[in-house]
Design an enzyme around this catalytic site. Sequence first.
Site, short mmCIF file in Angstrom:
data_model
loop_
_atom_site.label_atom_id
_atom_site.label_comp_id
_atom_site.label_asym_id
_atom_site.label_seq_id
_atom_site.Cartn_x
_atom_site.Cartn_y
_atom_site.Cartn_z
N ASP A 202 33.22 -19.18 4.60
CA ASP A 202 33.49 -17.77 4.90
C ASP A 202 34.50 -17.24 3.88
OD1 ASP A 202 35.01 -15.48 6.12
OD2 ASP A 202 33.49 -15.76 7.68
N ASP A 205 37.77 -15.68 5.34
CA ASP A 205 38.70 -16.68 5.87
C ASP A 205 39.37 -17.46 4.75
OD1 ASP A 205 38.01 -15.89 8.40
OD2 ASP A 205 36.78 -17.65 8.85
#
Length: 211
Positions: A202, A205
Amino acid sequence: MRLSVIDHPLVAHKLTALRDASTDSPTFRRLADELVTLLAYEATREVRVEPHPVTTPVAPTTGVRLTSPKPIVVPILRAGLGMLDGMVRLLPTAEVGFLGMIRDETTLQATTYANRLPDDLSGRQVYVLDPMLATGGTLVAAVEYLLERGAVDVTAICLLAAPEGIEVVRSAFDRHAHVTVVTAAVDERLDENGYIVPGLGDAGDRLYGVV
């Protein structure tokens, strides 16, 4: 739609470091910034310019400068923010807008929750920043949003793309010659959760932490 995959050893080198699960967030941000600048160099190959006279220390000559209206850079929140500095380093006079989009993790459909853009984008060249072209839903929604407001030329810069996402974008803009996707690599596929494989995880993230 046009697709440009940048085949360059420095691009591949930085992307490999970004993929590494052991790369920490500060290093990931720096590498993403550097990679975006390399991608932006190719993405802006058709940025509009006009002749401009200039006098050198030796003699007059004619060069070029960016035309008006200025290009506009649009990062898609939140992960696209990690690409902004690398882009405006190359286009410091560009204006910057923002699109907040979120993907429903069940339906994988994207919706807009915020925007900071001019109502009228007539005649504008727009550069969209979104690290991952996965399912394609977010990018299609963003480009449609920009075209509806009059943008004439939209280029999306993505660190990575999946074949499924590319096909979704191609289907949506198959007859629109002025939609371009520029990416560092096209990966194998999407997994059952809509993540790019092998990908890099991700991007939001890894840029900013899990919040």
